[in-house]
Design a protein around this motif. Structure first.
Motif, PDB file in Angstrom:
ATOM      1  N   ALA A 138       4.781   7.618  -0.388  1.00 25.95           N
ATOM      2  CA  ALA A 138       5.811   7.481   0.642  1.00 25.95           C
ATOM      3  C   ALA A 138       5.819   8.713   1.531  1.00 25.95           C
ATOM      4  O   ALA A 138       5.608   9.837   1.064  1.00 25.95           O
ATOM      5  CB  ALA A 138       7.187   7.286   0.001  1.00 25.95           C
ATOM      6  N   THR A 139       6.071   8.496   2.816  1.00 25.92           N
ATOM      7  CA  THR A 139       6.174   9.608   3.744  1.00 25.92           C
ATOM      8  C   THR A 139       7.026   9.202   4.941  1.00 25.92           C
ATOM      9  O   THR A 139       7.341   8.017   5.127  1.00 25.92           O
ATOM     10  CB  THR A 139       4.779  10.065   4.230  1.00 25.92           C
ATOM     11  N   ASP A 140       7.400  10.179   5.730  1.00 27.36           N
ATOM     12  CA  ASP A 140       8.015   9.959   7.037  1.00 27.36           C
ATOM     13  C   ASP A 140       6.953  10.346   8.064  1.00 27.36           C
ATOM     14  O   ASP A 140       6.658  11.537   8.230  1.00 27.36           O
ATOM     15  CB  ASP A 140       9.258  10.827   7.209  1.00 27.36           C
ATOM     16  N   PRO A 141       6.343   9.371   8.775  1.00 26.41           N
ATOM     17  CA  PRO A 141       5.244   9.704   9.687  1.00 26.41           C
ATOM     18  C   PRO A 141       5.668  10.547  10.876  1.00 26.41           C
ATOM     19  O   PRO A 141       4.823  11.171  11.522  1.00 26.41           O
ATOM     20  CB  PRO A 141       4.729   8.331  10.125  1.00 26.41           C
ATOM     21  N   ALA A 187       0.801  -1.226   0.000  1.00 27.24           N
ATOM     22  CA  ALA A 187       0.000   0.000   0.000  1.00 27.24           C
ATOM     23  C   ALA A 187       0.830   1.271   0.000  1.00 27.24           C
ATOM     24  O   ALA A 187       0.472   2.250  -0.659  1.00 27.24           O
ATOM     25  CB  ALA A 187      -0.936   0.009   1.211  1.00 27.24           C
ATOM     26  N   ALA A 188       1.931   1.288   0.763  1.00 26.59           N
ATOM     27  CA  ALA A 188       2.662   2.545   0.940  1.00 26.59           C
ATOM     28  C   ALA A 188       4.035   2.267   1.535  1.00 26.59           C
ATOM     29  O   ALA A 188       4.348   1.131   1.925  1.00 26.59           O
ATOM     30  CB  ALA A 188       1.872   3.497   1.840  1.00 26.59           C
ATOM     31  N   ILE A 189       4.829   3.328   1.622  1.00 27.62           N
ATOM     32  CA  ILE A 189       6.193   3.236   2.155  1.00 27.62           C
ATOM     33  C   ILE A 189       6.369   4.261   3.261  1.00 27.62           C
ATOM     34  O   ILE A 189       6.002   5.428   3.107  1.00 27.62           O
ATOM     35  CB  ILE A 189       7.232   3.477   1.045  1.00 27.62           C
ATOM     36  N   SER A 190       6.930   3.816   4.387  1.00 18.36           N
ATOM     37  CA  SER A 190       7.254   4.702   5.508  1.00 18.36           C
ATOM     38  C   SER A 190       8.771   4.767   5.627  1.00 18.36           C
ATOM     39  O   SER A 190       9.423   3.730   5.814  1.00 18.36           O
ATOM     40  CB  SER A 190       6.642   4.151   6.800  1.00 18.36           C
TER      41      SER A 190
END
Length: 336
Positions: free
Chosen positions: A318-321, A289-292
């Motif tokens: 992609a994000t940095d939570p 689903a996504a990249i952290s």
């Protein structure tokens, strides 16, 4: 089978100096501040969580239910200097929880006080004796599992950030821990790395049971299926969780596998492909689903660059939570 730990907590920091790891206590104070009535220390302690300093008796009066040994003593031992405080807590009416290798139940004075006061000892790192085997049978509910390119790349933090964002949006969701700190944050669970291999998948099934179709289980990951040392735990977790979605966690700038400096770190895409192949054994329709990405070693502009590169190479958001919140991750999970 699933251990349940009574809240709120009193966090015990012992006589820890700055060289000790206060990971457990810090995690609890950060993620569950409302569950922590305060901290208590021995003379010489250099760790401070910035929460009320209380004696054990004061904490009991304020409603504390469990004393948590929040500092990892060197070698995972329970120092003799801590035993008196543990016994004092039991006599004050608190249960005691520990993630150390040493079992609380191996100290006669502690066991005697627990029995005398009818209190519970939680050896979080050690699983119960009766454990289930996995069945692989499909079950209801929605589950997302954190996977990684390596160990210690933010899987627990990402899971907690996603859970917090889901709850803020009014989504029915549960954080499902698989490590000792996560178990204490959630107040229940089993540390998977202490479970015998044959039972890891069965415990993972029990940790994320059947649920309503609208309910999300946000499952903390462990290591990676590509780590030669720890892949067995990860594989069992992936099979047992039966995730419908995976979130890949990675630390920007890491070049080699943790603990194996001779081994280059797998790429993000290689890691996604390996975990998808593993997950399809029990969840044929699983998706990435996504990249952290943990970008704390980068400047903000370089962090945006790393996220852009990951998106371009994989096609996934992609994000940095930590820096930018978990909204992007939750949006990706909810997208059909």
């Amino acid at each position: 089978m699933i251990r349940t730990i009574a809240k709120p907590y009193l966090l015990f920091l012992g006589d820890a100096d700055s060289g000790y790891g206060a990971k457990t206590a810090e995690g609890l104070a950060h993620w569950r501040p409302d569950d922590c009535v305060g901290q208590t220390k021995l003379p010489g302690c250099e760790v401070d969580l910035g929460i009320p300093e209380l004696s054990i008796e004061e904490a009991a009066e304020r409603g504390a239910k469990t004393l948590v040994l929040g500092v990892a003593a060197r070698g995972g031992i329970l120092p003799p200097s801590w035993v008196t405080s543990v016994v004092c807590a039991l006599r004050a009416g608190l249960d005691v929880a520990s993630g150390l290798h040493d079992r609380l139940s191996s100290f006669p004075d502690i066991v005697a006080a627990a029995q005398e006061c009818d209190r519970t000892l939680h050896d979080v790192r050690h699983p119960p004796q009766k454990l289930p085997l996995a069945t692989g049978e499909p079950r209801s509910g929605r589950r997302v599992l954190m996977i990684g390119t390596d160990c210690a790349v933010g899987k627990k933090f990402t899971a907690l950030a996603i859970h917090r964002e889901m709850v803020a949006r009014g989504i029915d969701a549960s954080f499902r821990p698989t490590g000792q700190t996560g178990v204490l944050i959630a107040g229940e669970g089993i540390a998977l790395d202490a479970v015998p291999g044959d039972f890891i998948s069965g415990v993972a099934e029990a940790l994320s049971p059947a649920a309503p179709d609208t309910h999300w289980d946000v499952v903390e990951g462990q290591a990676t299926v590509l780590h030669p040392t720890f892949a067995a735990v990860t594989t069992g977790l992936v099979h047992g969780t039966q995730p419908e979605a995976l979130v890949l966690c990675h630390q920007a700038g890491r070049r080699t596998v943790r603990g194996l400096d001779h081994r280059p770190l797998p790429s993000i895409q290689e890691s996604i492909d390996a975990h998808l192949a593993c997950a399809r054994v029990t969840s044929p329709h699983v998706r990435a689903a996504a990249i952290s990405i943990d970008t704390h070693l980068l400047s903000e502009s370089d962090a945006y660059g790393a996220l852009h590169i990951a998106n371009q190479k994989t096609g996934l958001p992609a994000t940095d939570p930590v820096r930018f919140g978990a909204g992007v991750l939750v949006d990706a999970l909810l997208a059909e």
